[in-house]
Write an enzyme that holds these catalytic residues in place. Structure first.
Site, short mmCIF file in Angstrom:
data_model
loop_
_atom_site.label_atom_id
_atom_site.label_comp_id
_atom_site.label_asym_id
_atom_site.label_seq_id
_atom_site.Cartn_x
_atom_site.Cartn_y
_atom_site.Cartn_z
N ASP A 109 30.85 -3.59 -19.91
CA ASP A 109 30.53 -3.89 -21.28
C ASP A 109 30.51 -2.86 -22.44
O ASP A 109 30.83 -3.05 -23.33
CB ASP A 109 28.86 -4.04 -21.07
CG ASP A 109 28.72 -5.34 -20.08
OD1 ASP A 109 29.77 -5.97 -19.24
OD2 ASP A 109 27.55 -5.75 -20.09
N GLU B 237 22.48 -0.07 -8.60
CA GLU B 237 23.49 -0.83 -9.37
C GLU B 237 24.86 0.05 -9.49
O GLU B 237 26.07 -0.26 -9.32
CB GLU B 237 23.30 -1.22 -10.85
CG GLU B 237 24.10 -1.99 -11.50
CD GLU B 237 23.65 -2.53 -12.71
OE1 GLU B 237 22.15 -2.36 -12.98
OE2 GLU B 237 24.17 -3.12 -13.54
C1 DGY Z 1 24.31 -7.78 -19.23
O1 DGY Z 1 23.65 -8.50 -19.53
O2 DGY Z 1 24.44 -6.41 -19.27
C2 DGY Z 1 25.62 -8.15 -18.60
O3 DGY Z 1 26.44 -7.25 -18.24
C3 DGY Z 1 26.54 -9.24 -19.69
O4 DGY Z 1 27.26 -9.94 -18.75
#
Ligand code: DGY
Length: 431
Positions: A165, A396
């Protein structure tokens, strides 16, 4: 120690199981995510083959008429997540109405490679389950080529589509776009569930939401989205993963005698192989992301850059140059592989994709290195992840400098990668 962690990993998956699909972690990500589910299936594969295939089937239930498999399936509405189905509004699109509420973008297509992995470690049952999915998965791969490609290069219209992201890779693309002035005020939820210093910045979120609005106003026409999007970048992650996935799917299609799929996949592979050179930044000596509007390279080495080995791409000189980056980066961190080069602008050891080590990326990178004969490097990437999990739990992602766990806890893909690959007891578990 590792027996205890194996049992704990199974518990993490069972706790996050919502009955047929698995959430990445409670609250922060309360839906079914695309590549998360694929990796999760690998984890289930270590102790429950039926459940593994169900996870994949549930994912394909969200496939759009045009072939796209979305990044998130909203099987219910959870007010704890933003942006949810009421923001994406894909079901009111006049294109091909999605079978259930979902996002309108995809994610790295690791599914076919997971299928092949399950078949390789399984028996006739696994092959039978895989055979039933081949046409649907081939349709998804064709969609990437038809609706997301520019001259064979698989591009992306949204950083969320890449799964990486807020990687600094995307800065050159985001810098070139404006935030929509008529964007309605919105409340982020992610920063309520996780440390905001480890999540994407607000200015990035405004652009992420601007891009959703942009496509919504174009009725989620996917080709139009690619043609007109103010953000259009080539992602080595998606491109290399898709190339590999096409090869893995071809192998499965040949195994079960699906000649129609074989004929579809061969040209996709040839096109992707040829286009791979467009990711090569001669000045940096690395495969990197690239702005498709300007031709500019992102200027840094990411963990996705190292997927060239997984995709079996690059000349001898290019591979040597990538290995020099590997050695250099290895000296600057305690744990491989950081998601962004510590020597490049924008590195932040705990902020999401700006530096942390990601379990599923280590798995893919290590696999590629081992296949190409770099066995010691592959082992190091695996060992580092194994140690991180033993030290910090099923987080994560992890700080490559300190080893501290970041963001989500009891995280599904971390547990899955442990069970399928990083646990010292993996073989016994699978037996
Ligand atoms: C988030 O909400 O951070 C996700 O990575 C979007 O897919």
């Amino acid at each position: 120690m590792s027996e205890h962690l194996d049992a704990k990993a199974v518990e993490v998956l069972n706790t996050n199981d919502r009955g047929g699909y698995t959430v990445p972690t409670a609250r922060l990500y309360p839906y079914q995510w695309n590549w998360d589910s694929a990796f999760v299936a690998l984890g289930y594969g270590a102790f429950d083959r039926v459940r593994a295939w169900t996870e994949l089937e549930y994912l394909l239930e969200g496939q759009w008429g045009g072939g796209m498999v979305p990044s998130i399936l909203f099987r219910h509405n959870d007010p704890d997540y933003f942006p949810g189905p009421s923001v994406w509004q894909t079901q009111s699109s006049g294109q091909s109405v999605p079978p259930m509420p979902s996002t309108g973008i995809s994610q790295p297509p690791v599914l076919a490679s997971v299928m092949r992995e399950l078949v390789a470690s399984g028996d006739d049952y696994d092959l039978e389950r895989a055979a039933q999915m081949i046409d649907q998965v081939a349709g998804w791969h064709e969609w990437f080529q038809r609706d997301r490609s520019i001259d064979g290069v698989v591009a992306t219209v949204h950083p969320w589509e890449t799964g990486r992201d807020n990687c600094p890779d995307w800065e050159i693309g985001l810098r070139g776009m404006e935030v929509d002035k008529s964007l309605e005020p919105y409340q982020r939820k992610d920063t309520e569930h996780a440390d905001p210093r480890q999540r994407p910045r607000q200015d990035q979120y405004d652009k992420f939401i601007t891009l959703v609005k942009f496509a919504r106003e174009r009725d989620w026409d996917q080709r139009l989205f690619s043609d007109e999007s103010p953000f259009l970048m080539a992602d080595p992650g998606i491109h290399f993963i898709l190339l590999r996935a096409n090869r893995d799917l071809l192998e499965l299609a040949e195994q079960v005698g699906n000649t129609a799929a074989v004929e579809k996949l061969k040209p996709l592979i040839a096109t992707a192989e040829q286009a791979s050179q467009q990711f090569w930044d001669e000045q940096l000596g690395a495969f990197t992301a690239r702005n498709m509007r300007t031709g500019e390279f992102s200027g840094g080495v990411s963990n996705a850059s190292f997927l060239c080995f997984y995709a079996d791409i690059g000349t001898a000189a290019q591979r040597q140059s990538m290995m020099e980056h590997f050695e250099r980066i290895q000296k600057s961190v305690q744990f491989l592989m950081p998601s962004w080069d510590p020597a490049a602008e924008g590195f932040d050891s705990q902020r999401y994709w700006c530096g942390p080590v990601w379990p599923q990326m280590n798995y893919l990178i290590s696999q590629g290195l081992a296949e190409q004969g770099y066995s010691q490097h592959a082992q190091r990437v695996k060992q580092d992840l194994s140690q991180l999990i033993q030290q910090s739990g099923f987080r994560e992602c992890f700080d490559p400098l300190s080893g501290e766990g970041c963001l989500g806890t009891e995280f599904s893909w971390t547990a899955a990668i442990w069970l399928a690959w990083a646990s010292p007891n993996k073989q016994e578990l699978a037996a």
